[in-house]
Write a protein that holds these residues in place. Structure first.
Motif, short mmCIF file in Angstrom:
data_model
loop_
_atom_site.label_atom_id
_atom_site.label_comp_id
_atom_site.label_asym_id
_atom_site.label_seq_id
_atom_site.Cartn_x
_atom_site.Cartn_y
_atom_site.Cartn_z
N THR A 52 0.86 -1.18 0.00
CA THR A 52 0.00 0.00 0.00
C THR A 52 0.90 1.24 0.00
O THR A 52 2.02 1.20 0.51
CB THR A 52 -0.93 0.02 1.22
N ASP A 53 0.40 2.31 -0.60
CA ASP A 53 1.20 3.53 -0.72
C ASP A 53 0.59 4.65 0.11
O ASP A 53 -0.63 4.91 0.03
CB ASP A 53 1.27 3.98 -2.19
N LEU A 54 1.44 5.30 0.88
CA LEU A 54 1.09 6.53 1.58
C LEU A 54 1.74 7.68 0.82
O LEU A 54 2.50 7.43 -0.13
CB LEU A 54 1.58 6.45 3.03
N PRO A 55 1.48 8.92 1.16
CA PRO A 55 2.04 10.04 0.39
C PRO A 55 3.53 9.96 0.15
O PRO A 55 4.01 10.27 -0.93
CB PRO A 55 1.67 11.27 1.25
N ASP A 56 4.31 9.54 1.16
CA ASP A 56 5.76 9.47 0.98
C ASP A 56 6.35 8.16 1.48
O ASP A 56 7.56 8.05 1.69
CB ASP A 56 6.45 10.63 1.69
N THR A 57 5.50 7.16 1.68
CA THR A 57 5.95 5.89 2.27
C THR A 57 5.27 4.72 1.59
O THR A 57 4.11 4.82 1.18
CB THR A 57 5.64 5.86 3.78
N THR A 58 5.98 3.61 1.49
CA THR A 58 5.42 2.37 0.96
C THR A 58 5.48 1.30 2.04
O THR A 58 6.48 1.16 2.73
CB THR A 58 6.20 1.89 -0.28
N ILE A 59 4.38 0.55 2.18
CA ILE A 59 4.33 -0.59 3.09
C ILE A 59 4.15 -1.84 2.25
O ILE A 59 3.29 -1.89 1.38
CB ILE A 59 3.17 -0.48 4.10
N MET A 60 4.97 -2.86 2.51
CA MET A 60 4.89 -4.09 1.73
C MET A 60 4.85 -5.29 2.67
O MET A 60 5.59 -5.35 3.65
CB MET A 60 6.08 -4.19 0.77
N TRP A 61 3.96 -6.24 2.36
CA TRP A 61 3.85 -7.48 3.11
C TRP A 61 4.28 -8.64 2.22
O TRP A 61 3.99 -8.65 1.02
CB TRP A 61 2.40 -7.74 3.54
N LYS A 62 4.94 -9.63 2.81
CA LYS A 62 5.30 -10.82 2.04
C LYS A 62 5.39 -12.01 2.98
O LYS A 62 6.02 -11.93 4.04
CB LYS A 62 6.62 -10.62 1.30
N GLU A 63 4.74 -13.11 2.57
CA GLU A 63 4.74 -14.33 3.38
C GLU A 63 5.63 -15.37 2.72
O GLU A 63 5.65 -15.51 1.51
CB GLU A 63 3.32 -14.88 3.53
N PHE A 64 6.37 -16.11 3.57
CA PHE A 64 7.29 -17.13 3.07
C PHE A 64 6.97 -18.48 3.72
O PHE A 64 6.82 -18.56 4.94
CB PHE A 64 8.74 -16.76 3.39
N GLU A 65 6.87 -19.50 2.90
CA GLU A 65 6.67 -20.88 3.35
C GLU A 65 5.44 -21.04 4.25
O GLU A 65 5.36 -21.97 5.05
CB GLU A 65 7.91 -21.38 4.11
#
Length: 234
Positions: A52-65
């Motif tokens: 998801t994108d905020l005005p000056d920041t990016t948040i990223m989620w990722k799941e492994f195994e």
């Protein structure tokens, strides 16, 4: 630039570690729980939350195994770099713990303790996600190996080949100021992220002149321990 990386178990949302780069507020447990709660809720609805994108920041989620969830929050960088960064962080976890331990997550306290081993590597990787003024720095493409030219290349290559033969190994390299000068063919056969992580692991051990580091290779051998022989010359 401020960046946060958080690691939690996928099933229970139990925090395993949290690291930060730059000046800013420390990520509190309630904030981490909220970010993970969004991911877990959407997962229960068969929706995969990527970023998801905020005005000056990016948040990223990722799941492994289906066992480990990583969340990164950063400003001044790209989704491509953040995705590579998350892959490298999980690779660092495999490097010191092994894939089977990460899949099971049965002994949480032991896993938390083991995660401290990869903290210096994760901190170094955090330095690789900084992009300033839209221009890539020399380390932000995380899966590339930094190399330098040296006039004594042939001499160093000859000594290196003889050294790794004495160690009964095919993997070896020579680093100067953290950059690769020469390496064996076996070394170049490793996955780029494996090479990156091993170099970072050696560079973070500056208190030793020589040390055997037990590691798992995230791609080549995630279940079998190798002993990586690191030697520093001053």
């Amino acid at each position: 630039m401020v960046a946060h990386i958080m690691c939690l178990t996928s099933s229970g949302g139990i925090p395993l570690f949290s690291r930060q780069k730059g000046e800013g507020d420390t990520m509190t447990f309630s904030k981490i729980a909220s970010l993970n709660g969004i991911h877990m809720f959407l997962k229960s609805q068969d929706i995969k939350l990527l970023n998801t994108d905020l005005p000056d920041t990016t948040i990223m989620w990722k799941e492994f195994e289906q066992s480990i969830a990583l969340i990164v929050i950063a400003s001044g960088t790209t989704k491509y770099v953040l995705n590579k960064f998350l892959d490298a962080v999980f690779g660092a976890m495999i490097l010191f713990v092994g894939i089977e331990e990460l899949k099971s997550t049965k002994n949480i306290e032991k896993l938390k303790k083991d995660m401290r081993l990869c903290s210096p590597v994760v901190d170094s990787l955090l330095q690789c996600i900084d992009v300033g003024d839209g221009i890539y720095s020399k380390t932000d493409i995380i899966n590339m190996t930094e190399c330098i030219m040296c006039q004594e290349y042939n001499v160093l290559q000859t000594y290196l080949e003889g050294y790794v033969e004495c160690l009964d190994s095919i993997y070896g390299c020579v680093l100067i100021h953290g950059c690769l000068v020469v390496a064996t063919e076996g070394w170049w056969s490793l996955n780029p992220i494996e090479r990156k992580l091993l170099i970072i692991a050696v560079n973070s051990e500056d208190t030793y002149t020589t040390r055997d580091i037990p590691v798992f290779l995230p791609y080549k051998s995630p279940n079998q321990i190798f002993f990586y022989h690191g030697r520093l010359y001053r």
